[in-house]
Design a protein around this motif. Structure first.
Motif, PDB file in Angstrom:
ATOM      1  N   GLY A 376       5.486  16.206   5.741  1.00  0.00           N
ATOM      2  CA  GLY A 376       4.389  15.341   6.164  1.00  0.00           C
ATOM      3  C   GLY A 376       4.225  14.111   5.301  1.00  0.00           C
ATOM      4  N   VAL A 377       5.115  13.929   4.338  1.00  0.00           N
ATOM      5  CA  VAL A 377       5.074  12.760   3.448  1.00  0.00           C
ATOM      6  C   VAL A 377       6.315  11.918   3.723  1.00  0.00           C
ATOM      7  CG1 VAL A 377       5.167  11.971   1.047  1.00  0.00           C
ATOM      8  CG2 VAL A 377       3.742  13.941   1.669  1.00  0.00           C
ATOM      9  N   ASP A 378       6.097  10.638   4.059  1.00  0.00           N
ATOM     10  CA  ASP A 378       7.215   9.738   4.343  1.00  0.00           C
ATOM     11  C   ASP A 378       7.627   8.901   3.146  1.00  0.00           C
ATOM     12  OD1 ASP A 378       7.449  10.461   7.070  1.00  0.00           O
ATOM     13  OD2 ASP A 378       5.734   9.183   7.547  1.00  0.00           O
ATOM     14  N   ALA A 379       6.687   8.618   2.259  1.00  0.00           N
ATOM     15  CA  ALA A 379       6.967   7.795   1.081  1.00  0.00           C
ATOM     16  C   ALA A 379       5.915   8.107   0.032  1.00  0.00           C
ATOM     17  CB  ALA A 379       6.943   6.307   1.436  1.00  0.00           C
ATOM     18  N   VAL A 380       6.253   7.817  -1.229  1.00  0.00           N
ATOM     19  CA  VAL A 380       5.329   8.097  -2.339  1.00  0.00           C
ATOM     20  C   VAL A 380       5.156   6.830  -3.172  1.00  0.00           C
ATOM     21  CG1 VAL A 380       4.857   9.500  -4.385  1.00  0.00           C
ATOM     22  CG2 VAL A 380       6.050  10.517  -2.420  1.00  0.00           C
ATOM     23  N   LEU A 381       3.918   6.496  -3.443  1.00  0.00           N
ATOM     24  CA  LEU A 381       3.584   5.424  -4.380  1.00  0.00           C
ATOM     25  C   LEU A 381       3.077   6.072  -5.661  1.00  0.00           C
ATOM     26  CD1 LEU A 381       2.897   2.569  -5.365  1.00  0.00           C
ATOM     27  CD2 LEU A 381       0.746   2.730  -4.086  1.00  0.00           C
ATOM     28  N   VAL A 382       3.780   5.832  -6.760  1.00  0.00           N
ATOM     29  CA  VAL A 382       3.371   6.352  -8.071  1.00  0.00           C
ATOM     30  C   VAL A 382       2.638   5.248  -8.808  1.00  0.00           C
ATOM     31  CG1 VAL A 382       4.147   7.339 -10.248  1.00  0.00           C
ATOM     32  CG2 VAL A 382       5.378   7.880  -8.132  1.00  0.00           C
ATOM     33  N   ILE A 383       1.392   5.522  -9.206  1.00  0.00           N
ATOM     34  CA  ILE A 383       0.593   4.547  -9.945  1.00  0.00           C
ATOM     35  C   ILE A 383       0.322   5.113 -11.338  1.00  0.00           C
ATOM     36  CG2 ILE A 383      -1.523   3.181 -10.011  1.00  0.00           C
ATOM     37  CD1 ILE A 383      -1.798   3.565  -7.016  1.00  0.00           C
ATOM     38  N   HIS A 384       0.704   4.343 -12.342  1.00  0.00           N
ATOM     39  CA  HIS A 384       0.526   4.802 -13.725  1.00  0.00           C
ATOM     40  C   HIS A 384      -0.404   3.870 -14.474  1.00  0.00           C
ATOM     41  CE1 HIS A 384       1.648   4.780 -18.079  1.00  0.00           C
ATOM     42  NE2 HIS A 384       1.510   6.090 -17.894  1.00  0.00           N
ATOM     43  N   ALA A 385      -1.451   4.470 -15.067  1.00  0.00           N
ATOM     44  CA  ALA A 385      -2.348   3.736 -15.969  1.00  0.00           C
ATOM     45  C   ALA A 385      -2.022   4.171 -17.389  1.00  0.00           C
ATOM     46  CB  ALA A 385      -3.804   4.036 -15.638  1.00  0.00           C
ATOM     47  N   PRO A 386      -1.813   3.242 -18.323  1.00  0.00           N
ATOM     48  CA  PRO A 386      -1.349   3.611 -19.670  1.00  0.00           C
ATOM     49  C   PRO A 386      -2.398   4.404 -20.456  1.00  0.00           C
ATOM     50  CG  PRO A 386      -1.950   1.278 -19.594  1.00  0.00           C
ATOM     51  CD  PRO A 386      -2.036   1.784 -18.188  1.00  0.00           C
ATOM     52  N   TRP A 414       2.946  -0.123 -12.134  1.00  0.00           N
ATOM     53  CA  TRP A 414       2.764   0.038 -13.559  1.00  0.00           C
ATOM     54  C   TRP A 414       1.659  -0.906 -14.030  1.00  0.00           C
ATOM     55  CZ3 TRP A 414       5.633   4.099 -14.759  1.00  0.00           C
ATOM     56  CH2 TRP A 414       6.707   4.395 -13.916  1.00  0.00           C
ATOM     57  N   LEU A 415       0.523  -0.325 -14.416  1.00  0.00           N
ATOM     58  CA  LEU A 415      -0.634  -1.114 -14.821  1.00  0.00           C
ATOM     59  C   LEU A 415      -0.572  -1.384 -16.314  1.00  0.00           C
ATOM     60  CD1 LEU A 415      -3.395   0.825 -12.827  1.00  0.00           C
ATOM     61  CD2 LEU A 415      -2.081  -1.175 -12.114  1.00  0.00           C
ATOM     62  N   GLY A 416      -0.951  -2.592 -16.686  1.00  0.00           N
ATOM     63  CA  GLY A 416      -0.967  -2.926 -18.105  1.00  0.00           C
ATOM     64  C   GLY A 416      -0.178  -4.187 -18.394  1.00  0.00           C
ATOM     65  N   GLY A 417       0.239  -4.328 -19.686  1.00  0.00           N
ATOM     66  CA  GLY A 417       0.904  -5.546 -20.127  1.00  0.00           C
ATOM     67  C   GLY A 417       2.387  -5.374 -20.346  1.00  0.00           C
ATOM     68  N   GLY A 418       2.833  -5.589 -21.567  1.00  0.00           N
ATOM     69  CA  GLY A 418       4.253  -5.601 -21.883  1.00  0.00           C
ATOM     70  C   GLY A 418       4.945  -4.298 -21.586  1.00  0.00           C
ATOM     71  N   ALA A 419       4.327  -3.192 -21.945  1.00  0.00           N
ATOM     72  CA  ALA A 419       4.947  -1.892 -21.685  1.00  0.00           C
ATOM     73  C   ALA A 419       5.102  -1.653 -20.192  1.00  0.00           C
ATOM     74  CB  ALA A 419       4.112  -0.777 -22.312  1.00  0.00           C
ATOM     75  N   ALA A 420       4.102  -2.091 -19.414  1.00  0.00           N
ATOM     76  CA  ALA A 420       4.181  -1.924 -17.968  1.00  0.00           C
ATOM     77  C   ALA A 420       5.318  -2.763 -17.395  1.00  0.00           C
ATOM     78  CB  ALA A 420       2.852  -2.312 -17.321  1.00  0.00           C
ATOM     79  N   ARG A 421       5.492  -3.975 -17.925  1.00  0.00           N
ATOM     80  CA  ARG A 421       6.585  -4.821 -17.428  1.00  0.00           C
ATOM     81  C   ARG A 421       7.937  -4.197 -17.747  1.00  0.00           C
ATOM     82  NH1 ARG A 421       3.042  -8.880 -19.118  1.00  0.00           N
ATOM     83  NH2 ARG A 421       4.032  -9.012 -21.183  1.00  0.00           N
ATOM     84  N   PHE A 435       5.792  -2.599  -9.093  1.00  0.00           N
ATOM     85  CA  PHE A 435       4.717  -3.565  -8.893  1.00  0.00           C
ATOM     86  C   PHE A 435       3.719  -3.484 -10.037  1.00  0.00           C
ATOM     87  CE2 PHE A 435       6.466  -2.101  -4.924  1.00  0.00           C
ATOM     88  CZ  PHE A 435       6.737  -3.273  -4.248  1.00  0.00           C
ATOM     89  N   SER A 436       2.921  -4.556 -10.159  1.00  0.00           N
ATOM     90  CA  SER A 436       1.966  -4.615 -11.262  1.00  0.00           C
ATOM     91  C   SER A 436       0.535  -4.313 -10.833  1.00  0.00           C
ATOM     92  CB  SER A 436       2.006  -6.005 -11.911  1.00  0.00           C
ATOM     93  OG  SER A 436       1.690  -7.006 -10.957  1.00  0.00           O
ATOM     94  N   SER A 437       0.288  -4.139  -9.527  1.00  0.00           N
ATOM     95  CA  SER A 437      -1.066  -3.804  -9.064  1.00  0.00           C
ATOM     96  C   SER A 437      -0.975  -2.909  -7.845  1.00  0.00           C
ATOM     97  CB  SER A 437      -1.856  -5.070  -8.710  1.00  0.00           C
ATOM     98  OG  SER A 437      -1.403  -5.620  -7.484  1.00  0.00           O
ATOM     99  N   PRO A 438      -1.994  -2.046  -7.637  1.00  0.00           N
ATOM    100  CA  PRO A 438      -1.990  -1.191  -6.449  1.00  0.00           C
ATOM    101  C   PRO A 438      -1.961  -1.999  -5.157  1.00  0.00           C
ATOM    102  CG  PRO A 438      -3.630  -0.424  -8.024  1.00  0.00           C
ATOM    103  CD  PRO A 438      -3.145  -1.751  -8.517  1.00  0.00           C
ATOM    104  N   GLU A 439      -2.678  -3.127  -5.152  1.00  0.00           N
ATOM    105  CA  GLU A 439      -2.735  -3.949  -3.940  1.00  0.00           C
ATOM    106  C   GLU A 439      -1.358  -4.499  -3.575  1.00  0.00           C
ATOM    107  OE1 GLU A 439      -6.724  -4.085  -5.992  1.00  0.00           O
ATOM    108  OE2 GLU A 439      -4.632  -4.296  -6.584  1.00  0.00           O
ATOM    109  N   ASP A 440      -0.634  -4.999  -4.580  1.00  0.00           N
ATOM    110  CA  ASP A 440       0.702  -5.531  -4.309  1.00  0.00           C
ATOM    111  C   ASP A 440       1.644  -4.437  -3.819  1.00  0.00           C
ATOM    112  OD1 ASP A 440      -0.082  -8.039  -5.016  1.00  0.00           O
ATOM    113  OD2 ASP A 440       0.825  -8.004  -7.019  1.00  0.00           O
ATOM    114  N   ALA A 441       1.537  -3.264  -4.416  1.00  0.00           N
ATOM    115  CA  ALA A 441       2.417  -2.165  -4.024  1.00  0.00           C
ATOM    116  C   ALA A 441       2.154  -1.745  -2.586  1.00  0.00           C
ATOM    117  CB  ALA A 441       2.226  -0.979  -4.969  1.00  0.00           C
TER     118      ALA A 441
END
Length: 893
Positions: A376-386, A414-421, A435-441
């Motif tokens: 029942g899952v077609d794709a997964v978005l992983v969101i990480h907050a440091p 990947w949320l955050g700065g240098g480490a996220a990049r 991606f750098s934001s949930p909205e963009d992803a």
């Protein structure tokens, strides 16, 4: 459609710059320097009346002085000189040019000449193609070609960028350089006087050096050519478009609901969707989606799971997804149970799957693996907050390993700065989008859904129409011709209903009446209750005027309503009456009121509108636009994109409406507009739909003005029914006709009937049964580019297929024929080949050729009998058969 000589534009072996100069700040210097600095390895010649040398190169005074004809000429001289220079280039044999010169309109006015007209005439006389005028030029770094006055160069890559804006093109060069983005080609189109969007997209669509084509466009003047090129290119590789001008310039006055609801941008939106391309709304999205599509090449399903270590980012992603029309996946009970076993007690137990802020990489990877196994899952978005317990980079490396093995898309945020990049870079290195934001992803995910939906529509097999109602084109054409001959700008309501009936659209019984007494007589014939509507060429919306009376139960009621309307009309200045329309009242079936409309767009020709109808249609604004021709699948997609589709599906005690019959009406109305160019627009409002069927209650048809010029053709070539014919074969009548998308099942059965030897003769090898995508290419053809005729018997079996594909200049056609194995040797191959010969000659092709295996003696003998020359080809087991047409022979048949 022709990409003739564009190879000389993109990959010339020699270039001459007319107007080359050493003068600082001149365009001529910038272009010549760019060619030298770009590493162009072919012959490079400057041309200038005033110089002997430019940039250390010998300079020639005139084009005629050049030691050899350049394959490409680049012109940067004043506008009045350009037409003559194009003629000079054409005379020496040059076949492509870039004209960067601007200001032709002003120069034409000052010189009292039509400089652009002279340009086209001179180029056409010599068969020379040119880019521009008023363009920056083009860059092909893999060929060392920088024929532009751009301020910076580019390096080689797999993206092609095409722009109608020179200013935006140079800005993108800077933007791309900062991001180390390379290009296969970079094209500034300018004014598109000759080479336009369609030509360039067509060329890049089959360019092996280009992985994706990115287009910034403002408009096109050639809708059909644009659509043909876009649809062909989008079948081969991703085509991503930014179309500017989304904001309406203001509501234009219109005499029909459809005219008020259709607008140029929504028509472009429909065109881009129908082409199989993806529309985005910014330059970053243009390049971003090119990267995402390269990393997620397969089909993407609509159910997204969001895996995160933070509740807030998960909620933001959910909002973006749902408001954007997406849907959250619902994990199965088994998945919830497996997650319970590995996650803390306080995890969310729902999607978004919040695995708590202290989640280490192992928890992320385990949860991701479980979600990817859920059907029942077609794709997964992983969101990480440091967090201190969950650093981004080790997590990205671990997740990349799990995601790389998955059969479903995994997107990282990947949320955050240098480490996220840096984490995003790890993901990218593994071929995964980050991606750098949930909205963009989520926006990228929704774009993926849109792209794959557009691609699926491009090859979807349409269903058969649900009704056998016959179309009487001749009767409909006579109705339109009679009205136009009488000088009327619109059809009467009675004639509008007769027109729809001629195309098989169910209509409420309708009669015309000249006065109140005739209206009573018509009502008596129909039977009460009836509706009475005033007819006037000066009143567009009758209900707004008070010109509609419903539910009239008796003769006095009809007479009184007619007289009241007559009084209203007499008080309206300059309003003329042409009688009354008397209709049976539609049965009270609690149906849904819909609108089906058409309008003629000046670029794309007929467009079809569908949505919720009734008197408040413009207030509700629940409508969508599609391009004819339509089939059942495309019509259903139109319906499903509206809010009223939910009403049609049934709710509470309301049964579902016959959506198939709604789609049937859309197909028929779309065909009507393709068949009858004398119609400017048409509204059916309302079309009532319920569980019993559909019924047109009111219709308005506007005709094209006599001095409006030729009606723009449909943007997509409709089915050429005039090429159908019946012939006698083997004692029975069979039909020869162009292939249709609906033929896919019959084409599959036909392929299965072929012997291995016949497959080898046709395809020069052993091939497996074709997949749906291959069959779609065989049956869903662009009739402007190629042709396939099928021979069909009374059981609707395909007995044989004859195909013709044209070269880029449409001067040479290559054919292939295959006949059902069990009936070979009875003359069907001759019938099919003679049909192709007539069609090829009628299209103006100069020669017809075919490749035949040397041991296919039956085909070789047939070709000789019909006048083909047979010559040996390479490889040695092939022969080429060639028929030269003496001249174009009128219309194809």
């Amino acid at each position: 459609m022709s990409t003739r000589y564009l190879e000389h534009l993109f990959r010339p072996r020699s270039v001459a710059v007319i107007g080359a100069s050493d003068r600082a700040g001149s365009v001529g210097r910038a272009i010549f320097s760019n060619l030298v600095d770009g590493g162009f390895e072919g012959r490079l010649d400057p041309v200038n009346l005033r110089h002997r040398r430019v940039g250390g190169y010998r300079c020639y005074h005139r084009v005629a002085d050049l030691p050899e004809p350049p394959e490409l000429g680049v012109i940067c001289t004043p506008a009045p000189s350009v037409p003559g220079l194009i003629a000079e280039l054409g005379q020496v044999g040059t076949r492509a040019a870039v004209i960067v010169t601007a200001g032709f309109e002003t120069a034409s006015r000052e010189a009292g000449r039509d400089l652009e007209g002279e340009l086209l005439e001179n180029a056409g006389r010599h068969g020379l193609r040119f880019l521009g005028p008023n363009c920056v030029g083009l860059l092909v770094p893999g060929h060392g070609l920088n024929a532009s006055f751009a301020h910076t160069g580019i390096h080689d890559g797999r993206l092609a960028f095409v722009s109608q804006s020179g200013a935006l093109a140079t800005a993108v060069l800077d933007w791309a350089a900062e991001r180390d983005i390379g290009f296969s080609s970079f094209v500034s189109l300018g004014n598109c006087l000759d080479i336009d969007i369609g030509d360039v997209i067509d060329y890049l669509g089959i360019d092996g050096r280009t992985r994706s084509t990115l287009l910034y466009m403002e408009s096109t003047r050639r809708g059909r050519k644009f659509m043909s090129a876009m649809r062909a290119a989008a079948r081969n590789k991703p085509l991503i478009v930014v179309k500017s001008g989304r904001a309406p310039e203001g509501a234009r006055a219109a005499a029909s609901h459809t005219g008020a609801l259709a607008g140029s941008d929504v028509v472009y939106e429909a065109a881009i969707r129908r082409s199989g391309a993806l529309r985005v709304h910014g330059i970053e999205d243009l390049f971003g989606m090119a990267e995402v599509l390269s990393k997620v090449p397969g089909r993407v399903g609509p159910k997204l799971a969001i895996l995160t270590n933070g509740g807030g980012p998960g909620i933001l992603a959910t909002d973006e997804l749902v408001l954007g029309g997406g849907s959250l996946a619902e994990p199965s009970d088994a998945t919830i149970e497996r997650l319970d076993a590995i996650l803390p007690d306080n995890w969310s137990r729902a999607n978004p799957i919040d695995i708590i802020g202290d989640a280490p990489p192992e928890r992320f990877c385990s949860a991701l693996g479980i979600l990817l196994e859920d059907e029942g899952v077609d794709a997964v978005l992983v969101i990480h907050a440091p967090t201190a317990l969950s650093p981004a980079e080790p997590l990205a490396e671990a997740l990349a390993e799990t995601a790389a093995e998955a059969r479903k898309p995994v997107l990282g945020c990947w949320l955050g700065g240098g480490a996220a990049r840096r984490a995003s870079e790890h993901f990218a290195a593994a071929g995964l989008p980050g991606f750098s934001s949930p909205e963009d992803a989520v926006s990228a995910y929704l774009n993926l859904l849109e792209y794959h939906a557009n691609q699926s529509a491009l090859i979807e097999t349409p269903g058969e129409v649900p009704t056998e109602a016959r179309i009487d084109r001749d009767r409909a054409a006579a109705i339109v011709a009679d009205a136009a001959g009488a000088g009327r700008a619109r059809l009467t309501e009675v004639d509008a209903m007769r027109l729809l009936e001629a195309y098989g659209v169910p209509c409420v019984p309708t009669h015309g009446a000249a006065d109140a007494e005739e209206a009573v007589e018509a009502a008596e014939r129909i039977g009460y209750p009836v509706a009475l509507k005033i007819m006037s060429p000066d009143i567009s919306h009758k209900s707004d005027f008070g010109g509609v009376a419903l539910g009239l139960e008796s003769a006095p009621a009809v007479r009184d309503a007619a007289r009241r309307m007559e009084g209203l009309l007499s008080s309206a200045n300059d309003s003329r009456q042409s009688g009354y329309c008397v209709q049976a009242m539609a049965p009270a079936r609690h149906g849904v009121e819909l609108i089906v409309g058409t309008e003629t767009d000046p670029v794309f020709g007929p467009v079809v509108l569908f949505g919720q109808g009734g008197t408040a249609v413009e207030v509700i604004r629940d409508t969508v636009i599609g391009l004819p021709p339509l089939n059942m699948s495309l019509s259903r997609q139109l319906v499903e994109r509206t809010r009223v589709a939910r009403q049609l599906a049934g709710y509470r005690d309301r049964p579902a409406a016959r959506i198939d019959l709604v789609c049937d009406v859309l197909v028929r109305v779309a065909r009507l507009m393709c068949d009858l160019p004398g119609i400017r627009s048409l509204d059916i409002n309302p079309l009532i739909a319920d569980g019993q069927g559909v019924l047109a209650v009111d219709a308005r048809v506007l005709l094209r003005e006599p001095d409006a010029g030729e009606s723009p053709p449909p943007a997509i070539a409709p089915y050429p029914s005039h090429l159908e014919e019946w012939v006698e074969f083997d004692g029975e009548n069979i039909q020869l006709r162009p292939i249709r998308p609906e033929d896919e099942p019959a084409h599959r059965e036909f392929f299965q009937s072929l012997t291995a030897e016949d497959i080898r003769f046709r395809f020069f090898g052993v091939i497996r049964e074709p997949e749906h995508s291959q069959l779609a290419r065989y049956t869903q053809i662009d009739y402007d580019r190629e042709m396939a005729f099928v021979a069909v018997d009374g059981d609707k079996r395909i007995l044989g297929v004859a195909r013709l594909s044209s070269d880029r200049a449409h001067r040479r056609g290559e054919f292939a024929i295959v006949v059902r194995s069990g009936i070979k040797g009875r003359g069907l191959g001759r019938i099919l080949l003679e049909k192709l010969m007539r069609y090829s000659a009628g299209c103006g092709q100069r020669e017809l050729i075919g490749q035949v295996l040397f041991n296919n003696t039956r085909m070789l003998n047939l070709a000789r009998e019909l006048g083909f020359k047979v010559r040996h080809s390479d490889p040695a087991d092939l022969c080429e058969v060639v028929l030269e047409h003496p001249a174009a022979e009128g219309n194809a048949s």
